[in-house]
Design a protein around this motif. Sequence first.
Motif, PDB file in Angstrom:
ATOM      1  N   PHE A  86      94.649  91.796  53.925  1.00  0.00           N
ATOM      2  CA  PHE A  86      95.233  91.793  52.835  1.00  0.00           C
ATOM      3  C   PHE A  86      94.200  92.466  51.646  1.00  0.00           C
ATOM      4  O   PHE A  86      93.179  92.632  51.692  1.00  0.00           O
ATOM      5  N   SER A  87      94.920  92.940  50.483  1.00  0.00           N
ATOM      6  CA  SER A  87      94.423  93.200  49.491  1.00  0.00           C
ATOM      7  C   SER A  87      94.985  92.830  48.185  1.00  0.00           C
ATOM      8  O   SER A  87      96.114  92.917  48.134  1.00  0.00           O
ATOM      9  N   ASN A  88      94.173  92.411  47.078  1.00  0.00           N
ATOM     10  CA  ASN A  88      94.929  92.359  45.847  1.00  0.00           C
ATOM     11  C   ASN A  88      95.664  91.153  45.828  1.00  0.00           C
ATOM     12  O   ASN A  88      96.595  91.189  45.142  1.00  0.00           O
ATOM     13  N   ILE A  89      95.361  90.195  46.589  1.00  0.00           N
ATOM     14  CA  ILE A  89      96.265  88.816  46.473  1.00  0.00           C
ATOM     15  C   ILE A  89      95.191  87.685  46.577  1.00  0.00           C
ATOM     16  O   ILE A  89      94.279  87.895  47.060  1.00  0.00           O
ATOM     17  N   PRO A  90      95.590  86.648  45.934  1.00  0.00           N
ATOM     18  CA  PRO A  90      94.539  85.457  45.880  1.00  0.00           C
ATOM     19  C   PRO A  90      94.443  84.923  47.231  1.00  0.00           C
ATOM     20  O   PRO A  90      95.592  85.033  48.267  1.00  0.00           O
ATOM     21  N   TYR A  91      93.311  84.349  47.507  1.00  0.00           N
ATOM     22  CA  TYR A  91      93.224  83.790  49.012  1.00  0.00           C
ATOM     23  C   TYR A  91      94.399  82.673  49.412  1.00  0.00           C
ATOM     24  O   TYR A  91      94.614  82.540  50.384  1.00  0.00           O
ATOM     25  N   ASN A  92      94.748  81.834  48.531  1.00  0.00           N
ATOM     26  CA  ASN A  92      95.622  80.748  48.979  1.00  0.00           C
ATOM     27  C   ASN A  92      96.892  81.442  48.976  1.00  0.00           C
ATOM     28  O   ASN A  92      97.607  80.702  50.147  1.00  0.00           O
ATOM     29  N   ILE A  93      97.337  82.674  48.669  1.00  0.00           N
ATOM     30  CA  ILE A  93      98.381  83.144  49.279  1.00  0.00           C
ATOM     31  C   ILE A  93      98.339  83.655  50.514  1.00  0.00           C
ATOM     32  O   ILE A  93      99.318  83.592  51.430  1.00  0.00           O
ATOM     33  N   ALA A  94      97.170  84.446  51.019  1.00  0.00           N
ATOM     34  CA  ALA A  94      96.988  84.910  52.264  1.00  0.00           C
ATOM     35  C   ALA A  94      96.911  83.618  52.998  1.00  0.00           C
ATOM     36  O   ALA A  94      97.326  83.776  54.378  1.00  0.00           O
ATOM     37  N   GLY A  95      96.414  82.524  52.773  1.00  0.00           N
ATOM     38  CA  GLY A  95      96.360  81.266  53.426  1.00  0.00           C
ATOM     39  C   GLY A  95      97.663  80.524  53.907  1.00  0.00           C
ATOM     40  O   GLY A  95      97.768  80.279  55.149  1.00  0.00           O
ATOM     41  N   ILE A  96      98.494  80.498  52.850  1.00  0.00           N
ATOM     42  CA  ILE A  96      99.908  80.012  53.100  1.00  0.00           C
ATOM     43  C   ILE A  96     100.766  81.209  54.059  1.00  0.00           C
ATOM     44  O   ILE A  96     101.518  80.674  54.903  1.00  0.00           O
ATOM     45  N   VAL A  97     100.499  82.298  54.082  1.00  0.00           N
ATOM     46  CA  VAL A  97     101.154  83.208  54.841  1.00  0.00           C
ATOM     47  C   VAL A  97     100.679  83.043  56.438  1.00  0.00           C
ATOM     48  O   VAL A  97     101.256  83.003  57.293  1.00  0.00           O
ATOM     49  N   PHE A  98      99.314  83.357  56.481  1.00  0.00           N
ATOM     50  CA  PHE A  98      98.742  83.530  57.561  1.00  0.00           C
ATOM     51  C   PHE A  98      98.403  82.484  58.344  1.00  0.00           C
ATOM     52  O   PHE A  98      98.552  82.407  59.646  1.00  0.00           O
ATOM     53  N   LEU A  99      97.923  81.345  57.815  1.00  0.00           N
ATOM     54  CA  LEU A  99      97.297  80.134  58.372  1.00  0.00           C
ATOM     55  C   LEU A  99      98.152  79.124  58.279  1.00  0.00           C
ATOM     56  O   LEU A  99      98.348  78.125  59.483  1.00  0.00           O
ATOM     57  N   TYR A 100      98.947  78.889  57.225  1.00  0.00           N
ATOM     58  CA  TYR A 100      99.857  77.693  57.269  1.00  0.00           C
ATOM     59  C   TYR A 100     101.424  78.009  57.478  1.00  0.00           C
ATOM     60  O   TYR A 100     102.197  77.248  57.643  1.00  0.00           O
ATOM     61  N   GLY A 101     101.651  79.174  57.625  1.00  0.00           N
ATOM     62  CA  GLY A 101     103.026  79.686  57.748  1.00  0.00           C
ATOM     63  C   GLY A 101     104.214  79.389  57.217  1.00  0.00           C
ATOM     64  O   GLY A 101     105.365  79.222  57.363  1.00  0.00           O
ATOM     65  N   PHE A 102     103.941  79.484  55.664  1.00  0.00           N
ATOM     66  CA  PHE A 102     104.808  79.240  54.652  1.00  0.00           C
ATOM     67  C   PHE A 102     105.877  80.054  54.635  1.00  0.00           C
ATOM     68  O   PHE A 102     107.074  79.985  54.326  1.00  0.00           O
ATOM     69  N   TYR A 103     105.439  81.200  54.837  1.00  0.00           N
ATOM     70  CA  TYR A 103     106.417  82.668  54.807  1.00  0.00           C
ATOM     71  C   TYR A 103     106.311  83.344  56.241  1.00  0.00           C
ATOM     72  O   TYR A 103     105.040  83.642  56.569  1.00  0.00           O
ATOM     73  N   LEU A 104     107.316  83.460  57.041  1.00  0.00           N
ATOM     74  CA  LEU A 104     107.328  83.987  58.147  1.00  0.00           C
ATOM     75  C   LEU A 104     107.341  85.642  58.259  1.00  0.00           C
ATOM     76  O   LEU A 104     108.423  86.037  58.681  1.00  0.00           O
ATOM     77  N   LEU A 105     106.272  86.035  57.747  1.00  0.00           N
ATOM     78  CA  LEU A 105     106.357  87.730  57.622  1.00  0.00           C
ATOM     79  C   LEU A 105     105.746  88.185  58.877  1.00  0.00           C
ATOM     80  O   LEU A 105     105.836  89.455  59.059  1.00  0.00           O
ATOM     81  N   ARG A 106     105.189  87.619  59.963  1.00  0.00           N
ATOM     82  CA  ARG A 106     104.421  88.011  60.866  1.00  0.00           C
ATOM     83  C   ARG A 106     105.515  88.387  62.092  1.00  0.00           C
ATOM     84  O   ARG A 106     106.594  87.793  62.402  1.00  0.00           O
TER      85      ARG A 106
END
Length: 112
Positions: A92-112
């Motif tokens: 990722f670029s230009n986003i806070p780490y907590n946003i990346a964490g909820i997407v990639f590691l905690y799965g709040f948003y199923l973008l993958r």
Amino acid sequence: MYDRTGSPIGRYDHGRIYNRYGSYEGRVDSNRFYDRAGSYLGCTRDDKFYDRSGSYIGYCKDDKYYDKSGTYIGSIRNGCVYNRTGSIIGAFSNIPYNIAGIVFLYGFYLLR
């Protein structure tokens, strides 16, 4: 946001999260996360993550992320996200780490 191959999976823009096709997936407001319908998904407080019911689901310390039992689940550094074995799972670029964490590691948003 990108998957491990560098293909786009979504983007974060001014508090809003969109999938790879540009469709709105939800928003982030003061470390609180909401889905596309406006329903509350969870939040972060003091590097701790909570789900929609307020249950503790994990934490971050020194760019390393852990589940609720304290088991290491991955890390985020220099714009890359790694799983527990050290393999890159996204970037990722230009986003806070907590946003990346909820997407990639905690799965709040199923973008993958």
